[in-house]
Design a protein around this motif. Structure first.
Motif, short mmCIF file in Angstrom:
data_model
loop_
_atom_site.label_atom_id
_atom_site.label_comp_id
_atom_site.label_asym_id
_atom_site.label_seq_id
_atom_site.Cartn_x
_atom_site.Cartn_y
_atom_site.Cartn_z
N VAL A 88 44.31 80.48 62.12
CA VAL A 88 45.38 79.71 62.75
C VAL A 88 45.05 79.43 64.22
CG1 VAL A 88 47.86 79.61 63.22
CG2 VAL A 88 47.02 80.82 61.19
N PHE A 89 44.53 80.42 64.92
CA PHE A 89 44.14 80.21 66.32
C PHE A 89 43.05 79.15 66.42
CE2 PHE A 89 45.74 84.68 66.87
CZ PHE A 89 46.80 84.34 67.69
N THR A 90 42.12 79.18 65.47
CA THR A 90 41.06 78.17 65.44
C THR A 90 41.65 76.78 65.21
OG1 THR A 90 39.52 79.80 64.53
CG2 THR A 90 38.90 77.49 64.34
N ALA A 91 42.65 76.70 64.35
CA ALA A 91 43.29 75.43 64.07
C ALA A 91 43.97 74.86 65.30
CB ALA A 91 44.30 75.59 62.93
N VAL A 92 44.61 75.72 66.10
CA VAL A 92 45.26 75.26 67.33
C VAL A 92 44.22 74.70 68.30
CG1 VAL A 92 46.55 75.98 69.37
CG2 VAL A 92 47.20 76.84 67.13
N ALA A 93 43.13 75.44 68.50
CA ALA A 93 42.08 74.97 69.40
C ALA A 93 41.47 73.66 68.91
CB ALA A 93 40.99 76.05 69.51
N ASN A 94 41.26 73.57 67.60
CA ASN A 94 40.71 72.35 67.02
C ASN A 94 41.65 71.17 67.22
OD1 ASN A 94 39.05 70.66 65.43
ND2 ASN A 94 40.30 71.09 63.63
N ALA A 95 42.94 71.39 67.03
CA ALA A 95 43.92 70.32 67.17
C ALA A 95 43.98 69.82 68.61
CB ALA A 95 45.29 70.81 66.72
N VAL A 96 43.98 70.74 69.56
CA VAL A 96 44.02 70.35 70.98
C VAL A 96 42.79 69.52 71.33
CG1 VAL A 96 43.94 71.21 73.36
CG2 VAL A 96 45.46 72.29 71.69
N LEU A 97 41.62 69.97 70.86
CA LEU A 97 40.37 69.25 71.12
C LEU A 97 40.41 67.85 70.51
CD1 LEU A 97 37.43 69.15 72.10
CD2 LEU A 97 36.76 70.22 69.94
N LEU A 98 40.88 67.76 69.28
CA LEU A 98 40.91 66.47 68.59
C LEU A 98 41.90 65.50 69.23
CD1 LEU A 98 40.70 67.57 64.87
CD2 LEU A 98 39.00 66.29 66.17
N ILE A 99 43.04 66.00 69.65
CA ILE A 99 44.01 65.14 70.31
C ILE A 99 43.42 64.58 71.60
CG2 ILE A 99 46.23 65.10 71.53
CD1 ILE A 99 47.24 67.13 69.43
N GLY A 100 42.72 65.45 72.35
CA GLY A 100 42.06 65.00 73.58
C GLY A 100 41.01 63.95 73.30
N VAL A 101 40.18 64.19 72.27
CA VAL A 101 39.12 63.24 71.91
C VAL A 101 39.72 61.90 71.46
CG1 VAL A 101 37.29 62.76 70.24
CG2 VAL A 101 37.41 64.99 71.33
N ALA A 102 40.75 61.96 70.62
CA ALA A 102 41.37 60.74 70.10
C ALA A 102 41.98 59.90 71.23
CB ALA A 102 42.44 61.09 69.07
N MET A 194 43.18 56.20 65.95
CA MET A 194 44.57 56.24 65.48
C MET A 194 44.68 56.96 64.14
SD MET A 194 46.12 54.97 67.95
CE MET A 194 47.76 54.95 67.21
N TRP A 195 43.58 56.99 63.39
CA TRP A 195 43.54 57.74 62.12
C TRP A 195 43.49 59.24 62.39
CZ3 TRP A 195 44.02 57.71 56.97
CH2 TRP A 195 43.35 58.67 56.21
N VAL A 196 42.72 59.63 63.40
CA VAL A 196 42.54 61.05 63.71
C VAL A 196 43.78 61.62 64.40
CG1 VAL A 196 41.22 62.70 65.09
CG2 VAL A 196 40.03 60.89 63.84
N LEU A 197 44.38 60.88 65.32
CA LEU A 197 45.45 61.40 66.17
C LEU A 197 46.62 61.99 65.39
CD1 LEU A 197 46.29 61.85 69.07
CD2 LEU A 197 47.30 59.56 69.10
N PRO A 198 47.24 61.27 64.44
CA PRO A 198 48.37 61.88 63.72
C PRO A 198 47.98 63.09 62.89
CG PRO A 198 47.74 59.77 62.73
CD PRO A 198 46.99 59.88 64.02
N ARG A 199 46.76 63.11 62.36
CA ARG A 199 46.31 64.26 61.59
C ARG A 199 46.10 65.46 62.49
NH1 ARG A 199 41.33 63.19 59.20
NH2 ARG A 199 41.73 64.65 57.52
N ALA A 200 45.61 65.23 63.72
CA ALA A 200 45.44 66.32 64.67
C ALA A 200 46.80 66.88 65.09
CB ALA A 200 44.66 65.84 65.89
N ILE A 201 47.76 65.99 65.32
CA ILE A 201 49.11 66.42 65.69
C ILE A 201 49.74 67.22 64.55
CG2 ILE A 201 51.44 65.63 66.23
CD1 ILE A 201 50.18 63.28 67.73
N ALA A 202 49.54 66.75 63.32
CA ALA A 202 50.07 67.47 62.16
C ALA A 202 49.44 68.86 62.04
CB ALA A 202 49.82 66.67 60.88
#
Length: 298
Positions: A88-102, A194-202
């Motif tokens: 779960v902690f890895t998922a949070v870090a991954n999501a933050v990174l992906l939102i920034g990249v997107a 735009m494809w990555v952003l909503p999935r990262a937020i989810a």
């Protein structure tokens, strides 16, 4: 007072672990290739797809961690749940990174609309085809095990979804080569971002929901309470707690007040919870305070 505790584990074989390690290695290697090519030819579409490929790498690593934890456990007296929350902690870090990249990709793509740079289309086509091949191989590696493990299924679905980005880059490359239209790279970059952003937020919302110990979104706690109260001889339901330890591992604890035999009540309550996917359950059977004849079964 009778208590019951029931949970099941789905041990994973060494074959699953080997396949997931192979899949992670393929995806990580291609991520490096795609990122390097994107920087060298200044392609924002390739950079966007590389960001999406990063989700695949992390998803497979998280799935691998979950499978190995399920197989080997890893609990200790001071960490009785082992390392299940690491995913779960890895998922949070991954999501933050992906939102920034997107967000960076979308911002950079919009900035390029004023004057799109000249991007060679052939390298885009070659890398996109290689990406499709990598996704196809990894999908074959994970497909046979995707129905037996939620962790593997999540990684498999990520890889399948990534083909959208690779097809987008392929189309951008073909359009660039055939028409010399300079904005194909930019348009695809925006679409992939735009494809990555909503999935990262989810992903972030799911991980934060788990960390905050909210009840699983697919469990109606009010309905569950009513169903438990409808169990024969149950007169009260209290201290009902439902939460998720890690993706695919929902937990429940509950106290049931019963004026009858605790054994049948416990068995029926366990079956009811298991039917809702709550196999890891702790059920406490309490006798009414004023019931001298309550039968207790341990």
């Amino acid at each position: 007072m009778g208590a019951g505790h029931n949970h099941t584990h789905a041990p994973a074989g060494a074959r699953i672990i080997r396949r997931m390690i192979t899949a992670a290695a393929i995806l990580a290697a291609f991520f490096v290739v795609e990122l390097t090519t994107a920087v060298l030819i200044n392609s924002i579409a390739l950079l966007a797809d590389a960001g999406h490929m990063l989700t695949d790498v992390v998803a497979v690593f998280m799935g691998l961690a979950a499978v190995m934890l399920a197989r080997r456990g890893g609990s200790s007296p001071d960490r009785t749940y082992g390392w299940h929350r690491a995913e779960v902690f890895t998922a949070v870090a991954n999501a933050v990174l992906l939102i920034g990249v997107a967000l960076f990709i979308v911002y950079e793509a919009i900035d390029r609309l004023r004057e799109a740079p000249s991007i060679p289309g052939v390298p885009m086509i070659v890398v996109a085809l290689a990406g499709l091949l990598a996704n196809f191989v990894v999908a074959l590696l994970l497909r046979s095990h995707s129905e037996g493990s939620l962790a593997v299924k999540g990684a498999y679905m990520e890889v399948v979804a990534d083909t959208v980005g690779s097809f987008g880059v392929l189309i951008a490359g073909v359009v660039t080569v055939t028409t010399r239209w300079p904005y194909a790279d930019v348009v695809v970059a925006v679409l992939v971002g735009m494809w990555v952003l909503p999935r990262a937020i989810a992903l972030a919302r799911t991980a934060l929901r788990i960390l905050s110990e909210s009840s699983p979104s697919h469990i109606d706690v009010s309905e569950l309470r009513s169903a438990l109260l409808a169990v024969d001889a149950v007169t009260d339901v209290h201290d009902l707690h439902v939460w998720t330890l890690s993706p695919g591992k929902d937990m429940v604890t509950v106290h049931l007040t019963s004026d009858g035999d605790s054994g049948p009540v416990l068995r029926e309550a366990r079956a009811l919870l298991s039917a809702r996917g709550l196999d890891h359950a702790t059920v406490q059977i309490d006798c009414p305070d004023d019931a001298d004849s309550c039968v207790e079964t341990f």
